[in-house]
Design a protein around this motif. Structure first.
Motif, PDB file in Angstrom:
ATOM      1  N   ASP A  34      45.166  49.621  49.030  1.00 29.57           N
ATOM      2  CA  ASP A  34      45.148  48.622  47.957  1.00 29.57           C
ATOM      3  C   ASP A  34      43.975  48.860  47.019  1.00 29.57           C
ATOM      4  OD1 ASP A  34      46.429  45.550  49.541  1.00 29.57           O
ATOM      5  OD2 ASP A  34      47.386  47.424  48.918  1.00 29.57           O
ATOM      6  N   LEU A  35      42.854  49.240  47.600  1.00 30.83           N
ATOM      7  CA  LEU A  35      41.673  49.457  46.770  1.00 30.83           C
ATOM      8  C   LEU A  35      41.908  50.580  45.757  1.00 30.83           C
ATOM      9  CD1 LEU A  35      38.775  49.165  49.375  1.00 30.83           C
ATOM     10  CD2 LEU A  35      39.685  47.409  47.865  1.00 30.83           C
ATOM     11  N   GLU A  36      42.622  51.606  46.170  1.00 31.37           N
ATOM     12  CA  GLU A  36      42.890  52.699  45.233  1.00 31.37           C
ATOM     13  C   GLU A  36      43.745  52.222  44.076  1.00 31.37           C
ATOM     14  OE1 GLU A  36      43.587  55.948  48.642  1.00 31.37           O
ATOM     15  OE2 GLU A  36      43.435  56.783  46.615  1.00 31.37           O
ATOM     16  N   PHE A  37      44.699  51.354  44.351  1.00 35.18           N
ATOM     17  CA  PHE A  37      45.531  50.817  43.279  1.00 35.18           C
ATOM     18  C   PHE A  37      44.726  49.881  42.381  1.00 35.18           C
ATOM     19  CE2 PHE A  37      49.902  52.179  43.955  1.00 35.18           C
ATOM     20  CZ  PHE A  37      49.823  52.750  45.208  1.00 35.18           C
ATOM     21  N   VAL A  38      43.936  49.029  43.017  1.00 33.79           N
ATOM     22  CA  VAL A  38      43.097  48.128  42.221  1.00 33.79           C
ATOM     23  C   VAL A  38      42.096  48.916  41.409  1.00 33.79           C
ATOM     24  CG1 VAL A  38      41.341  46.317  42.397  1.00 33.79           C
ATOM     25  CG2 VAL A  38      43.376  46.213  43.824  1.00 33.79           C
ATOM     26  N   ASN A  39      41.672  50.025  41.954  1.00 33.47           N
ATOM     27  CA  ASN A  39      40.705  50.886  41.285  1.00 33.47           C
ATOM     28  C   ASN A  39      41.230  51.409  39.964  1.00 33.47           C
ATOM     29  OD1 ASN A  39      38.122  52.301  41.503  1.00 33.47           O
ATOM     30  ND2 ASN A  39      39.387  54.147  41.615  1.00 33.47           N
ATOM     31  N   ALA A  40      42.547  51.480  39.822  1.00 29.22           N
ATOM     32  CA  ALA A  40      43.138  52.020  38.594  1.00 29.22           C
ATOM     33  C   ALA A  40      43.056  51.044  37.434  1.00 29.22           C
ATOM     34  CB  ALA A  40      44.604  52.385  38.846  1.00 29.22           C
ATOM     35  N   VAL A  41      42.798  49.800  37.725  1.00 26.86           N
ATOM     36  CA  VAL A  41      42.819  48.757  36.692  1.00 26.86           C
ATOM     37  C   VAL A  41      41.416  48.602  36.116  1.00 26.86           C
ATOM     38  CG1 VAL A  41      43.321  46.336  36.240  1.00 26.86           C
ATOM     39  CG2 VAL A  41      44.663  47.590  37.937  1.00 26.86           C
ATOM     40  N   PRO A  42      41.258  48.734  34.817  1.00 29.16           N
ATOM     41  CA  PRO A  42      39.910  48.651  34.239  1.00 29.16           C
ATOM     42  C   PRO A  42      39.327  47.257  34.388  1.00 29.16           C
ATOM     43  CG  PRO A  42      41.560  48.711  32.508  1.00 29.16           C
ATOM     44  CD  PRO A  42      42.284  48.964  33.783  1.00 29.16           C
ATOM     45  N   ASP A  43      38.028  47.211  34.533  1.00 32.72           N
ATOM     46  CA  ASP A  43      37.297  45.963  34.641  1.00 32.72           C
ATOM     47  C   ASP A  43      36.478  45.790  33.366  1.00 32.72           C
ATOM     48  OD1 ASP A  43      35.457  44.403  37.352  1.00 32.72           O
ATOM     49  OD2 ASP A  43      35.493  43.894  35.221  1.00 32.72           O
ATOM     50  N   SER A  44      36.549  44.614  32.791  1.00 40.88           N
ATOM     51  CA  SER A  44      35.849  44.384  31.536  1.00 40.88           C
ATOM     52  C   SER A  44      34.350  44.630  31.692  1.00 40.88           C
ATOM     53  CB  SER A  44      36.107  42.955  31.045  1.00 40.88           C
ATOM     54  OG  SER A  44      35.723  42.020  32.028  1.00 40.88           O
ATOM     55  N   GLN A  45      33.811  44.392  32.878  1.00 43.61           N
ATOM     56  CA  GLN A  45      32.373  44.596  33.074  1.00 43.61           C
ATOM     57  C   GLN A  45      31.977  46.054  32.917  1.00 43.61           C
ATOM     58  OE1 GLN A  45      31.033  42.983  36.772  1.00 43.61           O
ATOM     59  NE2 GLN A  45      31.809  40.939  36.352  1.00 43.61           N
ATOM     60  N   ASP A  46      32.933  46.971  33.150  1.00 39.97           N
ATOM     61  CA  ASP A  46      32.622  48.399  33.045  1.00 39.97           C
ATOM     62  C   ASP A  46      32.561  48.863  31.591  1.00 39.97           C
ATOM     63  OD1 ASP A  46      34.757  49.097  35.889  1.00 39.97           O
ATOM     64  OD2 ASP A  46      32.631  48.554  35.783  1.00 39.97           O
ATOM     65  N   LEU A  47      33.191  48.104  30.676  1.00 40.36           N
ATOM     66  CA  LEU A  47      33.381  48.613  29.324  1.00 40.36           C
ATOM     67  C   LEU A  47      32.700  47.762  28.255  1.00 40.36           C
ATOM     68  CD1 LEU A  47      37.185  49.452  29.685  1.00 40.36           C
ATOM     69  CD2 LEU A  47      35.244  51.016  29.881  1.00 40.36           C
ATOM     70  N   THR A  48      32.179  46.620  28.597  1.00 46.10           N
ATOM     71  CA  THR A  48      31.613  45.759  27.558  1.00 46.10           C
ATOM     72  C   THR A  48      30.314  46.336  27.014  1.00 46.10           C
ATOM     73  OG1 THR A  48      30.579  44.458  29.307  1.00 46.10           O
ATOM     74  CG2 THR A  48      32.629  43.620  28.360  1.00 46.10           C
TER      75      THR A  48
ATOM     76  N   LEU B 466      38.704  38.815  64.123  1.00 45.73           N
ATOM     77  CA  LEU B 466      38.730  38.504  62.698  1.00 45.73           C
ATOM     78  C   LEU B 466      37.713  39.418  62.027  1.00 45.73           C
ATOM     79  CD1 LEU B 466      39.617  36.823  60.289  1.00 45.73           C
ATOM     80  CD2 LEU B 466      37.814  35.193  60.851  1.00 45.73           C
ATOM     81  N   MET B 467      38.228  40.295  61.183  1.00 39.44           N
ATOM     82  CA  MET B 467      37.366  41.254  60.499  1.00 39.44           C
ATOM     83  C   MET B 467      37.405  40.983  59.003  1.00 39.44           C
ATOM     84  SD  MET B 467      38.812  44.598  62.434  1.00 39.44           S
ATOM     85  CE  MET B 467      38.528  44.928  64.150  1.00 39.44           C
ATOM     86  N   THR B 468      36.261  41.010  58.373  1.00 41.50           N
ATOM     87  CA  THR B 468      36.219  40.822  56.919  1.00 41.50           C
ATOM     88  C   THR B 468      35.325  41.894  56.323  1.00 41.50           C
ATOM     89  OG1 THR B 468      34.286  39.366  56.923  1.00 41.50           O
ATOM     90  CG2 THR B 468      36.441  38.324  57.209  1.00 41.50           C
ATOM     91  N   ARG B 469      35.548  42.185  55.046  1.00 40.78           N
ATOM     92  CA  ARG B 469      34.615  43.045  54.336  1.00 40.78           C
ATOM     93  C   ARG B 469      34.501  42.576  52.893  1.00 40.78           C
ATOM     94  NH1 ARG B 469      37.465  49.040  54.031  1.00 40.78           N
ATOM     95  NH2 ARG B 469      39.404  48.419  52.983  1.00 40.78           N
ATOM     96  N   SER B 470      33.293  42.698  52.409  1.00 42.53           N
ATOM     97  CA  SER B 470      33.011  42.307  51.032  1.00 42.53           C
ATOM     98  C   SER B 470      32.359  43.489  50.337  1.00 42.53           C
ATOM     99  CB  SER B 470      32.098  41.077  51.010  1.00 42.53           C
ATOM    100  OG  SER B 470      30.888  41.366  51.660  1.00 42.53           O
ATOM    101  N   PHE B 471      32.660  43.609  49.060  1.00 37.56           N
ATOM    102  CA  PHE B 471      32.198  44.756  48.289  1.00 37.56           C
ATOM    103  C   PHE B 471      31.062  44.347  47.372  1.00 37.56           C
ATOM    104  CE2 PHE B 471      35.372  47.694  49.662  1.00 37.56           C
ATOM    105  CZ  PHE B 471      36.404  46.874  50.073  1.00 37.56           C
ATOM    106  N   SER B 472      30.090  45.218  47.285  1.00 39.49           N
ATOM    107  CA  SER B 472      28.903  44.893  46.502  1.00 39.49           C
ATOM    108  C   SER B 472      29.277  44.744  45.043  1.00 39.49           C
ATOM    109  CB  SER B 472      27.848  45.993  46.670  1.00 39.49           C
ATOM    110  OG  SER B 472      28.389  47.245  46.300  1.00 39.49           O
ATOM    111  N   GLY B 473      28.610  43.794  44.404  1.00 40.44           N
ATOM    112  CA  GLY B 473      28.837  43.567  42.983  1.00 40.44           C
ATOM    113  C   GLY B 473      30.224  43.064  42.669  1.00 40.44           C
ATOM    114  N   ASN B 474      30.900  42.543  43.679  1.00 43.93           N
ATOM    115  CA  ASN B 474      32.263  42.020  43.460  1.00 43.93           C
ATOM    116  C   ASN B 474      33.159  43.051  42.787  1.00 43.93           C
ATOM    117  OD1 ASN B 474      31.726  39.472  44.591  1.00 43.93           O
ATOM    118  ND2 ASN B 474      30.714  38.857  42.686  1.00 43.93           N
ATOM    119  N   SER B 475      32.932  44.319  43.088  1.00 40.00           N
ATOM    120  CA  SER B 475      33.749  45.337  42.448  1.00 40.00           C
ATOM    121  C   SER B 475      35.201  45.253  42.909  1.00 40.00           C
ATOM    122  CB  SER B 475      33.179  46.726  42.753  1.00 40.00           C
ATOM    123  OG  SER B 475      32.991  46.876  44.151  1.00 40.00           O
TER     124      SER B 475
END
Lengths: 313, 534
Positions: A34-48, B466-475
């Motif tokens: 899922d992260l790889e798919f989400v990674n494809a979507v630009p984030d406004s914080q990266d481009l402002t 129950l496993m959780t993970r959070s990403f730095s900077g809310n990336s």
């Protein structure tokens, strides 16, 4: 010693519960894919654009002309970027509703900010590191009708979160015609954005078309192009077009340091002084330290040695 | 028959009866002393017993209520040391000597239920050699000595000159009653046999049947008095029958006597108290269990066809059970103080085997022990796609609550909670994350205590993770995963003291990961813990 079972009925009940619990499937959204798919979507914080704001100690009237114009352009650039990418931020916050090895789909679900409409966002992996995505809306009044596209894009990942090259195209024309409502200050017609975040300098090139008055017609538009870049040092640059109060059309290229101190050149594309180039520098408080304005030499001031040494990102 | 002949007959009968009565009266006139010892623990290389103390209390109750031992002449030692037992014997010896100076005939009952090993009684961390015990009992300044040992290999005490192992007796019902003097030793098993406890009856087999016999079950003669020989014969038969098919093998009580004369000593008088339960001769034959309020068998009576039985139970409410091939016959009886309640078959009703009152609710679980532990765990997931990029290794802090000997002897029920965190990176998107895990688990293990306090164990465990993970900077948005995970556990505990233990264990678990497709994963853990027994 004798060890006959005690509480055998309790033991049998506990075993039955355990066996039944084994039938309960695991659950969650814990996924690297899922992260790889989400990674494809630009984030406004990266481009402002991260041009520092004018400090309160510097009144507007004391700010240098081109830094003020650059602030305006930066705000417009960020605003339009936010208009489009904010929708994607909301999508990214949730787990995909469905998908398989190639696709992730968010929705269909009610668009919270657009009552009466459902949204659907689809990301498709076309190659190991390449993704395309699509944001669509459909009216509740016609649940079997066609989906109207608001945004399409593609992204090729390199390394790091949302690092790579991408492009997107946003269009509001069809949605406006179908009665989709936008905020009163949102007159976006189309946006084309090309960006590169895989390495520094991070760049974003935006071509923006806005309706003159979307409440009147969806034909007349005005367009502007912006180019934004930021270096690893935090130094930024913004290129944009600017129409002055004297109806001059200027092509402005501004550069700044992380402190805010910067400089800009403005070349007159049309209007009085066509072909001439103004150069203005400002300090960290955005007060002009140098100005060379050929078509208005009375506004000249300072010494070019006061300009910060900034190379284009 | 002529009147003269009739008178002679009557005179002979009168003299015989008087002699018998006199002998009986002389036998009953014994000033009886009792030292009753029960000890559930026998040192770190033995497993705690469940019912030794309870058996001792039961025997003391019978001796004081029915056996002619006055409460001030009875000494109960529960959990005592060897020195305390020796001191009690010395004290009783002094009391007996005082009684002898007053011209009284005296008797000493010594009863022990507990561990015995390598020729010694094991009382906690102390020991009393069986030979020394025998010598002290033999040296007691009393006329009759009766030693009863309910412990493993207790038959070794009976090996002595003049004493012989005599498994069964023909009771000389018709012989003249002459005073018995000397020493009698009853043991629960032969010198090479274990003595066994039963969770079903809530006591050791031998003491249970001996007690049942003394309560009246052994009164073969039907005269309301249970003699030594009657009691032993009853206890022997029932113990052999009950243990014939046990895992430890048949248990054969032994009886050795070195008595002058052949008189049978009356141990209990169940008729004199006129209290308890009376089974009339017309009551159906069979084995009756009389179960007290705590769910333990107060008496087990083997009633023969056409014979009545009197069981001198203490006042209270009892449930009665008789087992038939296809069902139980159960009912309730209330024994009031000074009341002899007559059993009536009509007051029983049929019940399925599942309603057995011996295993009913409300039973007091003697011996179940709690412990609390705390420690650390190292966990690593293997076979995960992306390895540590998905589930990184993590250290956990854990607490565990355990209950021993509840479901079964040497079985441990455990509940543990653990929590921990670590960090990792999703390499595909180069995104660092903070990983957190919370687990709640239940386990059941079997232990095998050995010498020097080492206790290996093996068991099964069921964990909710129950496993959780959070990403730095809310990336990226936070993620979670919950699953049930079965596994096995094994390890070794070392009991540094009676209450404190150090535990090392390993676990192997299955983990179903079903987010990015269905995948069977697993994880292993190494854990250490300090545990405290309550």
């Amino acid at each position: 010693m004798t060890s006959s079972a005690r509480h055998p009925s309790l033991a049998r009940a506990a075993l039955a519960v355990a066996l039944a619990a084994l039938g309960v499937t695991a659950c969650g959204n814990y996924s690297n894919d899922d992260l790889e798919f989400v990674n494809a979507v630009p984030d406004s914080q990266d481009l402002t654009s991260d041009l520092p704001a004018r400090p309160a100690s510097t009144p507007v009237t004391a700010e240098s002309e081109l830094s003020r114009a650059t602030h305006d352009a930066s705000r417009t650039f960020n605003f339009m970027l936010d208009v489009v990418l904010r929708v994607l931020d909301a999508v990214r916050a949730d787990k995909p509703a469905s998908g398989d090895g190639r696709t992730r789909v968010w929705g269909p679900r009610a668009a919270a900010e657009h009552p009466g409409w459902d949204s659907r966002f689809t990301v498709t992996r076309t190659a190991p590191k390449t993704f395309t995505y699509l944001l669509e809306f459909r009216s509740d009044a016609d649940p079997t009708g066609s989906w109207l596209t608001m945004l399409t894009g593609m992204f090729e990942a390199s390394t790091g979160a949302r690092r790579g090259t991408g492009s997107l195209h946003a269009s509001t024309h069809d949605l406006r015609e179908a009665g989709f409502s936008f905020d009163a200050n949102n007159n976006l017609a189309t946006m084309d954005l090309d960006y590169a975040t895989g390495a520094f300098p991070v760049t974003a090139d935006m071509t923006l078309a806005t309706f003159v008055d979307p409440s009147m017609d969806l034909v007349n538009t005005s367009s502007v192009e912006c180019h934004y870049a930021v270096a690893s040092t935090g130094a930024g640059a913004l290129g944009y077009g600017w129409t002055t109060a004297m109806n001059q059309t200027l092509a402005v290229n501004a550069r700044w340091l992380p402190s805010g101190a910067g400089m800009a050149t403005a070349t007159v594309a049309s209007g009085g002084g066509a072909g001439m180039t103004q150069t203005e520098c400002w300090d960290a408080s955005f007060r002009a330290t140098y100005n060379d304005k050929p078509w208005s030499p009375t506004e000249d001031l300072g010494d070019p040695s006061t300009c910060p040494a900034i190379s284009a990102p | 028959m002529s009147a003269r002949g009739r008178s002679t007959t009557l005179l002979v009968a009168f003299v015989a009866a008087t002699l018998a009565l006199d002998a009986t009266a002389r036998a009953q006139a014994l000033h009886r002393f009792a030292v009753v010892v029960g000890n559930d623990t026998g040192g770190m290389d033995t497993r705690p017993l469940l019912y030794a103390s309870a058996d001792a209390r039961k025997v003391l109750d019978i001796l004081t209520r029915l056996g002619g031992v006055r409460s001030e002449d009875a000494t109960l030692l529960v959990g005592a040391t060897a020195a305390e037992v020796v001191a009690a014997l010395a004290k009783v010896g002094g009391q007996a000597a005082e009684a002898a100076r007053r011209g009284e005939k005296t008797a000493l009952y010594f009863y022990y239920s507990g561990h015995a090993k390598d020729g010694a009684l094991r009382m906690g961390e102390t020991q009393l050699a069986i030979g020394e015990l025998k010598a002290r009992v033999a040296a007691a300044p009393v006329d009759v000595r009766i030693a009863i040992l309910d412990s493993c290999r207790s038959g070794a005490m009976a090996r002595s000159k003049g004493a012989r192992k005599a498994p069964a007796f023909e009771i000389e019902a018709d012989g003249p009653a002459r005073e018995a003097k000397g020493m009698v030793i009853l043991t629960s098993s032969a010198s090479d046999e274990d003595s066994q406890e039963s969770d079903t009856i809530g006591g050791s087999y031998f003491s249970h049947h001996l007690a049942s016999g003394l309560l009246g079950g052994a009164d073969r003669s039907g005269d309301g008095r249970v003699t030594l020989f009657e009691a032993y014969a009853y206890a022997y038969d029932r113990t052999v029958a009950d243990t014939a098919d046990s895992a430890a093998g048949a248990q054969h009580p032994t009886f050795s006597y070195d008595l002058a004369g052949n008189g049978d000593l009356v141990l209990t008088d169940v008729a004199a108290r006129h209290e308890g339960v009376y089974f009339p001769r017309e009551a159906p034959s069979g084995v009756y269990f009389l179960v007290d309020r705590a769910g333990f068998v107060a008496a087990e009576i083997n009633k023969s066809e056409g014979v009545d039985r009197r069981v001198a139970l203490a006042p209270g409410r009892y449930r009665v059970k008789r087992r038939l091939p296809d069902r139980l016959r159960v009912g309730e009886l209330d024994v009031g103080a000074g009341r002899l309640v007559s059993f009536e078959e009509a007051r029983l009703h049929d019940a399925p085997f599942s309603d057995d009152p011996v295993k009913g609710p409300g039973r007091v679980d003697l011996g179940a022990r709690w412990s609390l532990g705390a420690g650390a765990t190292y966990q690593s997931v293997f076979a995960a796609p992306g390895g540590a990029s998905l589930f990184p290794t993590v250290g956990l802090i854990a607490v565990e609550l355990a209950l021993r000997d509840f479901l079964r002897r040497d079985w441990v029920l455990g509940v543990d909670l653990a929590a921990g965190s670590s960090s990792g990176t999703v390499t595909a998107v180069a995104a660092p994350f903070r990983f957190t895990e919370l687990s709640a688990a239940a386990s059941v293990s079997a232990e095998w205590p050995t010498r020097r306090g080492f206790v290996p164990f093996v068991g099964a465990r069921f964990a909710l993770l129950l496993m959780t993970r959070s990403f730095s900077g809310n990336s990226y948005p936070g993620q979670f995963f919950a699953t049930l995970s079965p596994g096995v556990t094994s390890g070794l505990a070392w009991h540094a003291s009676r209450r404190l233990a150090l535990v090392a264990r390993g676990r192997l678990h299955y983990l179903l990961y079903n987010v990015d497709g269905n995948r069977s994963l697993g994880y292993w853990e190494l854990a250490s813990m300090v545990s405290y027994d309550f």
